[in-house]
Design a protein around this motif. Structure first.
Motif, PDB file in Angstrom:
ATOM      1  N   GLY A   1      62.770  14.918 -49.603  1.00 19.48           N
ATOM      2  CA  GLY A   1      62.221  13.581 -49.787  1.00 19.48           C
ATOM      3  C   GLY A   1      62.553  12.988 -51.143  1.00 19.48           C
ATOM      4  O   GLY A   1      62.931  11.811 -51.249  1.00 19.48           O
ATOM      5  N   LEU A   2      62.423  13.786 -52.196  1.00 21.20           N
ATOM      6  CA  LEU A   2      62.742  13.288 -53.533  1.00 21.20           C
ATOM      7  C   LEU A   2      64.220  12.939 -53.666  1.00 21.20           C
ATOM      8  O   LEU A   2      64.584  11.884 -54.209  1.00 21.20           O
ATOM      9  CB  LEU A   2      62.346  14.326 -54.587  1.00 21.20           C
ATOM     10  CG  LEU A   2      60.844  14.597 -54.751  1.00 21.20           C
ATOM     11  CD1 LEU A   2      60.615  15.752 -55.715  1.00 21.20           C
ATOM     12  CD2 LEU A   2      60.126  13.348 -55.233  1.00 21.20           C
ATOM     13  N   ILE A   3      65.074  13.828 -53.176  1.00 23.77           N
ATOM     14  CA  ILE A   3      66.513  13.545 -53.233  1.00 23.77           C
ATOM     15  C   ILE A   3      66.852  12.321 -52.386  1.00 23.77           C
ATOM     16  O   ILE A   3      67.703  11.498 -52.758  1.00 23.77           O
ATOM     17  CB  ILE A   3      67.313  14.776 -52.780  1.00 23.77           C
ATOM     18  CG1 ILE A   3      67.148  15.917 -53.794  1.00 23.77           C
ATOM     19  CG2 ILE A   3      68.791  14.435 -52.610  1.00 23.77           C
ATOM     20  CD1 ILE A   3      67.845  17.197 -53.403  1.00 23.77           C
ATOM     21  N   GLY A   4      66.172  12.168 -51.242  1.00 22.21           N
ATOM     22  CA  GLY A   4      66.411  11.000 -50.395  1.00 22.21           C
ATOM     23  C   GLY A   4      66.014   9.695 -51.079  1.00 22.21           C
ATOM     24  O   GLY A   4      66.719   8.686 -50.975  1.00 22.21           O
TER      25      GLY A   4
ATOM     26  N   ALA B   1      66.286  21.864 -60.587  1.00 22.18           N
ATOM     27  CA  ALA B   1      65.080  22.025 -61.408  1.00 22.18           C
ATOM     28  C   ALA B   1      64.782  23.476 -61.774  1.00 22.18           C
ATOM     29  O   ALA B   1      64.353  23.751 -62.904  1.00 22.18           O
ATOM     30  CB  ALA B   1      63.886  21.394 -60.697  1.00 22.18           C
ATOM     31  N   PRO B   2      64.978  24.445 -60.874  1.00 20.42           N
ATOM     32  CA  PRO B   2      64.704  25.845 -61.267  1.00 20.42           C
ATOM     33  C   PRO B   2      65.534  26.309 -62.462  1.00 20.42           C
ATOM     34  O   PRO B   2      65.054  27.119 -63.265  1.00 20.42           O
ATOM     35  CB  PRO B   2      65.054  26.632 -60.004  1.00 20.42           C
ATOM     36  CG  PRO B   2      64.896  25.666 -58.883  1.00 20.42           C
ATOM     37  CD  PRO B   2      65.336  24.353 -59.441  1.00 20.42           C
TER      38      PRO B   2
ATOM     39  N   THR C   1      54.710  18.400 -62.033  1.00 20.32           N
ATOM     40  CA  THR C   1      55.335  19.243 -63.060  1.00 20.32           C
ATOM     41  C   THR C   1      54.446  19.403 -64.286  1.00 20.32           C
ATOM     42  O   THR C   1      54.381  20.486 -64.873  1.00 20.32           O
ATOM     43  CB  THR C   1      56.698  18.661 -63.468  1.00 20.32           C
ATOM     44  OG1 THR C   1      57.511  18.489 -62.294  1.00 20.32           O
ATOM     45  CG2 THR C   1      57.423  19.595 -64.427  1.00 20.32           C
ATOM     46  N   ILE C   2      53.781  18.329 -64.688  1.00 23.27           N
ATOM     47  CA  ILE C   2      52.920  18.390 -65.879  1.00 23.27           C
ATOM     48  C   ILE C   2      51.491  18.699 -65.419  1.00 23.27           C
ATOM     49  O   ILE C   2      50.667  17.798 -65.201  1.00 23.27           O
ATOM     50  CB  ILE C   2      52.981  17.068 -66.669  1.00 23.27           C
ATOM     51  CG1 ILE C   2      54.427  16.738 -67.024  1.00 23.27           C
ATOM     52  CG2 ILE C   2      52.140  17.151 -67.930  1.00 23.27           C
ATOM     53  CD1 ILE C   2      54.615  15.400 -67.721  1.00 23.27           C
ATOM     54  N   ARG C   3      51.197  19.967 -65.263  1.00 27.34           N
ATOM     55  CA  ARG C   3      49.863  20.402 -64.841  1.00 27.34           C
ATOM     56  C   ARG C   3      49.746  21.905 -65.067  1.00 27.34           C
ATOM     57  O   ARG C   3      50.741  22.606 -65.309  1.00 27.34           O
ATOM     58  CB  ARG C   3      49.614  20.060 -63.375  1.00 27.34           C
ATOM     59  CG  ARG C   3      50.551  20.748 -62.399  1.00 27.34           C
ATOM     60  CD  ARG C   3      50.245  20.374 -60.973  1.00 27.34           C
ATOM     61  NE  ARG C   3      51.144  21.010 -60.015  1.00 27.34           N
ATOM     62  CZ  ARG C   3      51.072  20.829 -58.706  1.00 27.34           C
ATOM     63  NH1 ARG C   3      50.165  20.013 -58.195  1.00 27.34           N
ATOM     64  NH2 ARG C   3      51.909  21.452 -57.899  1.00 27.34           N
TER      65      ARG C   3
ATOM     66  N   ILE D   1      60.029  24.146 -59.118  1.00 23.95           N
ATOM     67  CA  ILE D   1      60.953  24.531 -58.047  1.00 23.95           C
ATOM     68  C   ILE D   1      60.552  23.745 -56.804  1.00 23.95           C
ATOM     69  O   ILE D   1      59.462  23.944 -56.263  1.00 23.95           O
ATOM     70  CB  ILE D   1      60.899  26.046 -57.744  1.00 23.95           C
ATOM     71  CG1 ILE D   1      61.265  26.865 -58.981  1.00 23.95           C
ATOM     72  CG2 ILE D   1      61.843  26.384 -56.594  1.00 23.95           C
ATOM     73  CD1 ILE D   1      61.129  28.363 -58.775  1.00 23.95           C
ATOM     74  N   TYR D   2      61.411  22.839 -56.386  1.00 22.69           N
ATOM     75  CA  TYR D   2      61.130  22.049 -55.176  1.00 22.69           C
ATOM     76  C   TYR D   2      61.843  22.677 -53.989  1.00 22.69           C
ATOM     77  O   TYR D   2      63.011  23.068 -54.072  1.00 22.69           O
ATOM     78  CB  TYR D   2      61.594  20.606 -55.354  1.00 22.69           C
ATOM     79  CG  TYR D   2      60.747  19.814 -56.326  1.00 22.69           C
ATOM     80  CD1 TYR D   2      59.430  19.495 -56.024  1.00 22.69           C
ATOM     81  CD2 TYR D   2      61.270  19.396 -57.544  1.00 22.69           C
ATOM     82  CE1 TYR D   2      58.644  18.777 -56.914  1.00 22.69           C
ATOM     83  CE2 TYR D   2      60.506  18.666 -58.438  1.00 22.69           C
ATOM     84  CZ  TYR D   2      59.186  18.364 -58.114  1.00 22.69           C
ATOM     85  OH  TYR D   2      58.424  17.650 -59.005  1.00 22.69           O
TER      86      TYR D   2
END
Length: 402
Positions: free
Chosen positions: A215-218, A190-191, A113-115, A207-208
């Motif tokens: 995977g992140l939610i898991g 996130a969006p 996100t920070i990029r 936006i994932y």
């Protein structure tokens, strides 16, 4: 008369001799009866001892004609809860795995996100801007690590669920569940949360999709499930069996904690320190859930990760409150308290390093920090309040001493 006496003497003598001949047989019969009774009594004792061992191993109440049909039936009617096994090593392994998963998920969010080009065309003004913003966001990692380490250590040292029923463990289990659920919701929305105002169609910083989103939610979901499950298992008996009482129980506990934020002893600087830190973390959480630019406090990440960081300031508030309680209960020197205190010190060190790098080493300061320059008082207050985490836990030492 003499003949009669002689006859009686002969009869008596015969009777005595007959008794003498029968005496050995009587003694043998008595011995046999004694041995038989002794053997039966010993067999009864052994049988009862064996039955008692079986009963204790099954940990159920024995009832006539129903022991093998329903082992949880109690004498006098009613049913008992089925015995639950506690495996501390397995639970500690679960906390370790979930802690690593949550740390990896947060690190992935910060990195992706920070990029630059997030979204496409949005460029970072300098590499220092990106670098120190990431360090500031990653300051949550010591808080995450200390919380999961504390729970894993408590589980590995406990022989029953009572070891996980301490106020520290119950608070942190609930805080981890809440923080993980909030983080999972941030990933899913996130969006919307990171939307850039004035863009049409929708343009967001993050936006994932697909496997990354799952995977992140898991990762966060597993941590939330473990924390919530252990918290529910350690509830009091009268509350555990009725889930409808859980919200009220949580509300009572949170209300009690909020009313206990004030230090019990103003003359104890360590007590005051943790009281201020707990209050500050709660204020930071409220600011991040508010409107921009206040939502950029304390992370300095604009709309990218500011609201995601609110999940970890909740955990920080829980940690600081537990340490405040430990100070008042004179248990600040325990293994659990030291681990939590080190987590707070790690957070404070990384946060202040990031803020110093932004101000002193980033060539884009201050023109690239629009949100921060709009609320300078709040930004300065966050730096000073976070700096309290570096104060030593010794009353007579104002600075951090290892």
């Amino acid at each position: 008369y003499i003949m009669l006496r002689v006859l009686l003497f002969i009869v008596a003598l015969a009777t005595v001799r007959a008794s003498a001949f029968r005496a050995p047989e009587t003694r043998r019969a008595f011995c046999a009866r004694y041995i038989k009774e002794k053997t039966i009594n010993r067999a009864k004792t052994d049988f009862l001892a064996m039955a008692s061992k079986i009963k204790n191993s099954l940990d159920v109440e024995d009832t006539t004609n129903s022991r093998y049909e329903n082992p949880t039936v109690l004498r006098g009617g009613g049913e008992a809860d089925a015995p639950s096994k506690f495996c501390g090593k397995l639970l500690a392994g679960g906390y370790t795995a979930c802690g690593l998963a949550a740390t990896a998920a947060w690190s992935t969010i910060v990195y992706t996100t920070i990029r630059s080009n997030q979204p496409l065309g949005a460029m970072m003004p300098s590499w220092q801007h990106q670098f120190y913003a990431r360090i500031g966001a990653m300051s949550a990692v010591p808080l995450i690590g200390s919380a999961f380490y504390t729970l894993a250590s408590s589980a590995s040292k406990s022989s029953s669920w009572d070891g996980m029923s301490t106020p520290t463990c119950r608070r942190h289990n609930l805080a981890i569940a809440a923080s993980s659920v909030a983080s999972a919701l941030w990933v899913g929305f996130a969006p919307i949360i990171t939307k850039i105002p004035g863009t049409d169609p929708l343009v967001s910083h993050q936006i994932y999709k697909g496997a990354m989103r799952a995977g992140l939610i898991g990762c966060y979901g597993s941590a939330a499930a473990l924390g919530a499950a252990v918290w529910a298992r350690t509830l009091p008996e009268d509350v555990r069996g009725n889930p409808f009482k859980w919200p009220g129980h949580i509300a009572d506990g949170v209300s009690k904690s909020l009313m206990s934020l004030a230090p019990a002893c103003l003359d104890n600087p360590v007590n005051v320190k943790y009281s201020l830190l707990a209050s500050s973390f709660l204020i930071f959480t409220g600011l991040q859930l508010g409107s921009h630019p206040l939502s950029a406090i304390p992370t300095w990440t604009g709309r990218r990760c500011s609201r995601a960081f609110a999940a970890w300031t909740i955990l920080g508030a829980t940690t600081a409150f537990d340490l405040k309680e430990a100070t008042e209960n004179d248990t600040l020197g325990s293994h659990t308290s030291r681990a939590l205190s080190n987590g707070l010190k790690g957070f404070g060190s990384m946060y202040l390093l990031a803020r110093a790098g932004c101000v002193l080493l980033d060539p884009s300061w201050p023109h690239a920090y629009h949100a921060i320059t709009q609320v300078p008082a709040w930004a300065t207050a966050a730096i000073f309040m976070t700096g309290l985490a570096l104060r030593s836990d010794k009353k007579d030492a104002p600075y951090y001493i290892n």
